[in-house]
Design a protein around this motif. Structure first.
Motif, short mmCIF file in Angstrom:
data_model
loop_
_atom_site.label_atom_id
_atom_site.label_comp_id
_atom_site.label_asym_id
_atom_site.label_seq_id
_atom_site.Cartn_x
_atom_site.Cartn_y
_atom_site.Cartn_z
N GLY A 73 -6.27 1.89 -17.89
CA GLY A 73 -7.41 1.10 -17.46
C GLY A 73 -7.03 -0.27 -16.92
N MET A 74 -5.75 -0.48 -16.71
CA MET A 74 -5.27 -1.78 -16.25
C MET A 74 -5.44 -1.94 -14.74
N PHE A 75 -5.86 -3.14 -14.34
CA PHE A 75 -5.97 -3.48 -12.92
C PHE A 75 -4.85 -4.43 -12.54
N SER A 76 -4.39 -4.34 -11.28
CA SER A 76 -3.33 -5.23 -10.84
C SER A 76 -3.47 -5.53 -9.36
N ALA A 77 -2.54 -6.33 -8.85
CA ALA A 77 -2.51 -6.61 -7.42
C ALA A 77 -2.02 -5.36 -6.68
N LEU A 78 -2.26 -5.31 -5.37
CA LEU A 78 -1.79 -4.18 -4.56
C LEU A 78 -0.29 -4.29 -4.34
N ALA A 79 0.37 -3.14 -4.20
CA ALA A 79 1.82 -3.16 -3.98
C ALA A 79 2.21 -1.94 -3.17
N GLY A 80 3.33 -2.05 -2.45
CA GLY A 80 3.81 -0.91 -1.69
C GLY A 80 5.18 -1.18 -1.10
N PHE A 81 5.88 -0.11 -0.79
CA PHE A 81 7.24 -0.24 -0.26
C PHE A 81 7.24 -0.63 1.22
N VAL A 82 8.24 -1.41 1.57
CA VAL A 82 8.46 -1.78 2.97
C VAL A 82 9.04 -0.56 3.70
N GLU A 83 8.45 -0.22 4.85
CA GLU A 83 8.96 0.89 5.65
C GLU A 83 10.04 0.38 6.60
N ALA A 84 10.93 1.28 7.02
CA ALA A 84 11.98 0.90 7.97
C ALA A 84 11.35 0.32 9.23
N GLY A 85 11.86 -0.82 9.67
CA GLY A 85 11.37 -1.43 10.90
C GLY A 85 10.25 -2.42 10.73
N GLU A 86 9.72 -2.56 9.51
CA GLU A 86 8.59 -3.46 9.29
C GLU A 86 9.05 -4.84 8.84
N THR A 87 8.28 -5.86 9.22
CA THR A 87 8.40 -7.16 8.56
C THR A 87 7.58 -7.09 7.27
N LEU A 88 7.79 -8.05 6.38
CA LEU A 88 7.02 -8.07 5.13
C LEU A 88 5.53 -8.24 5.43
N GLU A 89 5.23 -9.08 6.43
CA GLU A 89 3.83 -9.32 6.79
C GLU A 89 3.17 -8.03 7.31
N GLU A 90 3.93 -7.26 8.10
CA GLU A 90 3.38 -6.00 8.62
C GLU A 90 3.14 -5.00 7.49
N THR A 91 4.05 -5.00 6.51
CA THR A 91 3.86 -4.12 5.35
C THR A 91 2.56 -4.47 4.63
N ILE A 92 2.34 -5.76 4.42
CA ILE A 92 1.13 -6.20 3.71
C ILE A 92 -0.12 -5.75 4.45
N VAL A 93 -0.18 -6.01 5.75
CA VAL A 93 -1.36 -5.64 6.55
C VAL A 93 -1.59 -4.12 6.47
N ARG A 94 -0.51 -3.33 6.61
CA ARG A 94 -0.63 -1.88 6.57
C ARG A 94 -1.05 -1.38 5.19
N GLU A 95 -0.36 -1.85 4.14
CA GLU A 95 -0.67 -1.38 2.78
C GLU A 95 -2.11 -1.71 2.39
N VAL A 96 -2.55 -2.90 2.72
CA VAL A 96 -3.90 -3.32 2.35
C VAL A 96 -4.93 -2.44 3.09
#
Ligand SMILES: [Zn+2]
Length: 273
Positions: A169-192
């Motif tokens: 039942g725990m809630f947390s922030a969103l998280a996800g792995f960086v894909e090849a070729g992505e910047t960190l910012e692009e990963t965030i936009v995509r994962e969200v």
């Protein structure tokens, strides 16, 4: 761990410190072997344990620290083994950091015994965390898998999600792995967008943490909500919504993961506005 309390752990790949007894992070399978609440001596680990097979992971005070994989998946007689997560609570945050590095290097060492290109048995390289193929010269380095974590802010609210695999039942922030070729910012936009269907901007770095399950680097950010209805993907995310900072759900336990520090820091700052 108490005998050298307060001394910093320094990462290194070659034994340099002299005078202190070695600190041995021995693993039986995936678990760290301990005696009471301390690390065992080489002698206590039994006749089969040898520093010849150990990997130097750094120094603490006058002691050199080693990672060692025991052949037997059970702890030697008289000793016990504990999971990596338990190391944090039982031996403290610094021991957890050292054990994390040890576990990651042992995993890499075990999984790169043969060349990925030509199949020849590889060899360790002295003075470098690398394994080399004697036939084709391919170098294999410890793998580190970057992953982002992001806490989305909307006014006095933060977006928290409950993962499908988490049954507490725990809630947390969103998280996800960086894909090849992505910047960190692009990963965030995509994962969200993928996980909850909203768009964000104003992405800001918060902090990072080595996360040895099995070899991640968690890089945490905050972001500001822009638009979209919160829609859990139903695959990874079972439930997600904005929570007022004064009505937060069950959160990750303090201490071990950066998630707790991220959420507590941001919500405290929002409350003080
Ligand atoms: Zn090769």
């Amino acid at each position: 761990m108490n005998e050298t309390a307060g001394e910093e752990f320094a990462v290194s790949i070659e034994p340099r410190a002299t005078g202190g007894a070695p600190l041995i992070f021995a693993f039986a399978g995936k678990d760290l072997v301990v005696t009471g609440d301390a690390l065992p001596s080489l002698a206590a680990l039994g006749a089969s344990a040898s520093l010849d097979e150990a990997i130097c992971i750094g120094e603490r005070g006058r002691s050199t620290c080693y990672a060692l994989a025991l052949r037997d998946p059970q702890a030697p007689p008289g000793l016990r083994s504990i999971g990596l997560r338990a190391v944090f609570g039982e031996l403290g945050p610094e021991a957890f950091a050292m054990a994390s590095r040890a576990a990651q290097l042992l995993t890499w060492d075990r999984e790169h015994r043969f060349c990925g290109a030509c199949g020849t048995p590889t060899e360790r390289v002295a003075g470098e965390p690398a394994r080399i193929c004697p036939a084709c010269d391919l170098h294999a380095y410890p793998r580190i898998s970057p992953a982002i974590m992001v806490l989305i802010v909307r006014g006095r609210e933060v977006l928290l999600a409950r993962n499908k695999r988490n049954t507490t039942g725990m809630f947390s922030a969103l998280a996800g792995f960086v894909e090849a070729g992505e910047t960190l910012e692009e990963t965030i936009v995509r994962e969200v967008r993928e996980e909850v269907g909203v768009s964000v901007n104003d992405i800001r770095y918060f902090g990072s943490q080595s996360w040895p399950f099995p070899h991640s680097l968690m890089i945490a950010f905050t972001a500001t909500y822009v638009s979209g209805d919160v829609t859990p993907d139903g695959i990874e995310i079972e439930e997600a919504r904005f929570f007022d900072v004064d009505a937060l759900p069950q959160l990750p336990p303090a201490g071990l993961s950066i998630a707790s520090r991220l959420i507590n820091t941001v919500t405290a700052e929002l409350r003080s506005r």
